[in-house]
Design an enzyme around this catalytic site. Structure first.
Site, PDB file in Angstrom:
ATOM      1  N   PRO A  96       0.891  -1.270  -0.036  1.00 34.37           N
ATOM      2  CA  PRO A  96       0.165  -0.119   0.037  1.00 34.37           C
ATOM      3  C   PRO A  96       0.769   1.175  -0.087  1.00 34.37           C
ATOM      4  O   PRO A  96       1.753   1.514   1.100  1.00 34.37           O
ATOM      5  CB  PRO A  96      -0.825  -0.091   1.262  1.00 34.37           C
ATOM      6  N   ASP A 113       5.788   3.599   1.305  1.00 37.28           N
ATOM      7  CA  ASP A 113       4.970   2.553   1.859  1.00 37.28           C
ATOM      8  C   ASP A 113       4.240   3.094   3.207  1.00 37.28           C
ATOM      9  O   ASP A 113       4.958   3.343   4.142  1.00 37.28           O
ATOM     10  CB  ASP A 113       6.138   1.670   2.102  1.00 37.28           C
ATOM     11  N   HIS A 114       2.828   3.141   2.859  1.00 38.74           N
ATOM     12  CA  HIS A 114       2.041   3.592   3.922  1.00 38.74           C
ATOM     13  C   HIS A 114       2.253   2.620   5.302  1.00 38.74           C
ATOM     14  O   HIS A 114       1.370   3.181   6.186  1.00 38.74           O
ATOM     15  CB  HIS A 114       0.648   3.564   3.393  1.00 38.74           C
ATOM     16  N   ARG A 115       2.751   1.533   5.105  1.00 41.31           N
ATOM     17  CA  ARG A 115       2.593   0.682   6.516  1.00 41.31           C
ATOM     18  C   ARG A 115       3.480   1.213   7.421  1.00 41.31           C
ATOM     19  O   ARG A 115       3.570   0.696   8.527  1.00 41.31           O
ATOM     20  CB  ARG A 115       3.066  -0.792   5.868  1.00 41.31           C
ATOM     21  N   ILE A 116       4.508   1.866   7.097  1.00 41.18           N
ATOM     22  CA  ILE A 116       5.826   2.245   7.764  1.00 41.18           C
ATOM     23  C   ILE A 116       5.919   3.851   7.761  1.00 41.18           C
ATOM     24  O   ILE A 116       6.561   4.462   8.919  1.00 41.18           O
ATOM     25  CB  ILE A 116       7.118   1.474   7.753  1.00 41.18           C
TER      26      ILE A 116
END
Length: 453
Positions: free
Chosen positions: A255, A425-428
């Site tokens: 994502p 990276d929108h996870r981090i």
């Protein structure tokens, strides 16, 4: 030496298999069970792993021919990996008895590509073993031919996709059209098993789950659509293009989000004109500025590989996208924050030369923690870059162009500006993290004297 080398060979015996460490490059090939039941003095030469992402290699050319006598450390074959071409050496003295994988053919990592005999008396035996190794593949198609009665084939159709059962929730990755169809046909998208790349759910998967049978017209169209346009030619992917395509598909599972930021470049342009005669490139300046900004924002230099945790990288290694004949590669400026601008530029020139001659060593292209893609030299004012697998962010830099701006007093001025877009990276990495990083990067560019310190 003009090109990189790797040494490899394996001794095959009835009791043990010995792999010697590589002389110049640590390949760590994945071994497969050998189909050669050869004696101890006939050695198997296998396809080495030239990079951490390599699953198969292509034989560019055999430097030696069958019957040639080899000496330890002598180049035998040129292998093309997904990133570079490398000359490969042998660990043993002997005779190249049989070539299993010919020029232009591919083989999985760890698969035998040739046999090395110790004496002339063993050459015939090695050739026989090599010929016998091809027999399983030749016999493999036989079972379907034995099915003379069509009844068993009808009674054993391919099993329908089974619903995945797991102990916990799983991530659902589907195409936008598949999501739309699932809503339209009231199909629970979480219950659909995807058949696309990396389990991605396609529209056909949703239709199958809804019990929709493709019409004859649609099936006929599907059969006709792959036909090439008259006058066109089909060109197979090179090994490098296949690797790029695989990475691009893999990136779809991450994502991402994008943030753009305008940067005034008048001071940067003046600095560039001053240092350009000393061999400094704009790419090196941008890489240095990005590295200095990453020092203050380490989360943008972080990595998330499994979706369960992430790692702060202790080194700032700036990978820079370079277009080469037949593909794209990203040479890495390691520890870019610690090198002065002039040394960084010299290193960059060396990397580009090696990249274009396909001579990069694995650590020179697979150790990046942040990627820079610059299309400003082509006049492109803005673009978005696709996040490389295993990295947290990639920066896309457009061209610097004159822009009319109004100051605080209402007076108009003309200043040069470039637009920087970062995909993350929108996870981090979150929006505030990326905005703060871009603010720092902008300040460095607009006051670039610190780049030369």
């Amino acid at each position: 030496m003009a090109s990189p080398f790797i040494s490899f060979s394996a001794s095959v015996s009835n009791t043990s298999t010995t792999l010697l460490p590589c002389r110049r490059f640590n390949a760590f090939p994945r071994r497969r069970p050998s189909s050669f039941s050869v004696q101890s003095k006939i050695r198997e030469i296998f396809m080495p792993a030239l990079s951490s992402t390599m699953t198969e290699g292509k034989i560019v050319s055999w430097i030696k021919s069958e019957g040639d006598t080899l000496s330890k450390g002598e180049s035998v074959v040129v292998v093309e990996s997904d990133k570079a071409d490398m000359d490969v050496e042998t660990f043993y003295d002997g005779i190249l008895a049989a070539i299993v994988v010919a020029d232009g053919e591919t083989a999985p990592v760890g698969a035998p590509i040739a046999l090395l005999a110790e004496t002339e008396e063993e050459i015939a035996e090695a050739k026989a073993k090599a010929a016998k190794s091809a027999s399983p593949s030749a016999v493999a198609p036989a079972p379907p031919a034995e099915t003379t009665n069509p009844a068993p084939a009808i009674s054993q159709p391919p099993p329908p996709p089974a619903k995945s059962v797991s102990d916990g929730p799983r991530k659902t990755v589907a195409t936008p059209q598949a999501m739309k169809l699932a809503k339209q046909h009231k199909v629970d998208i979480a219950s659909v098993v995807g058949t696309g790349p990396y389990g991605r759910i396609t529209p056909a998967d949703v239709e199958a789950a809804a019990g929709i049978v493709p019409s004859k017209t649609a099936a006929g169209f599907a059969a006709v659509s792959p036909a090439p346009i008259p006058g066109s030619s089909v060109v197979p992917f090179t090994t490098m293009q296949s690797a790029v395509a695989k990475n691009m598909v893999e990136s779809l599972s991450v994502p991402t989000f994008r943030v753009g930021y305008p940067v005034t470049t008048d001071a940067l342009d003046a600095l560039y004109e001053r240092v350009k005669p000393k061999g400094v490139t704009m790419t090196a300046i941008l890489a240095k500025a990005a590295a200095m900004a990453l020092v203050q924002h380490p989360v943008v230099n972080a990595t998330c590989k499994d979706g369960k945790n992430f790692a702060y990288n202790c080194s700032i290694n700036i990978a820079v996208a370079v277009a080469i004949n037949g593909g794209l590669i990203t040479p890495v400026l390691q520890d870019a924050d610690k090198l002065d601008l002039y040394l960084l530029s010299q290193k960059w020139k060396e990397l580009v030369d090696k990249a274009r001659s396909k001579q990069l060593q694995p650590h020179e292209y697979n150790s990046g923690t942040f990627t820079l893609s610059n299309l400003g030299m082509f006049g492109v004012d803005r673009f978005d870059a696709i996040l490389p697998p295993g990295q947290g962010a990639i920066m896309a830099v457009g061209a610097s162009k004159p822009t009319v701006l109004a100051d605080a007093d209402g007076f108009f001025k003309v200043k040069s500006k470039m637009l920087v877009n970062v995909t993350a990276d929108h996870r981090i990495i979150y929006g505030a993290d990326l905005a703060a990083f871009l603010q720092t990067f902008s300040k460095i560019i607009e006051n670039p004297e610190s780049l030369t310190l």
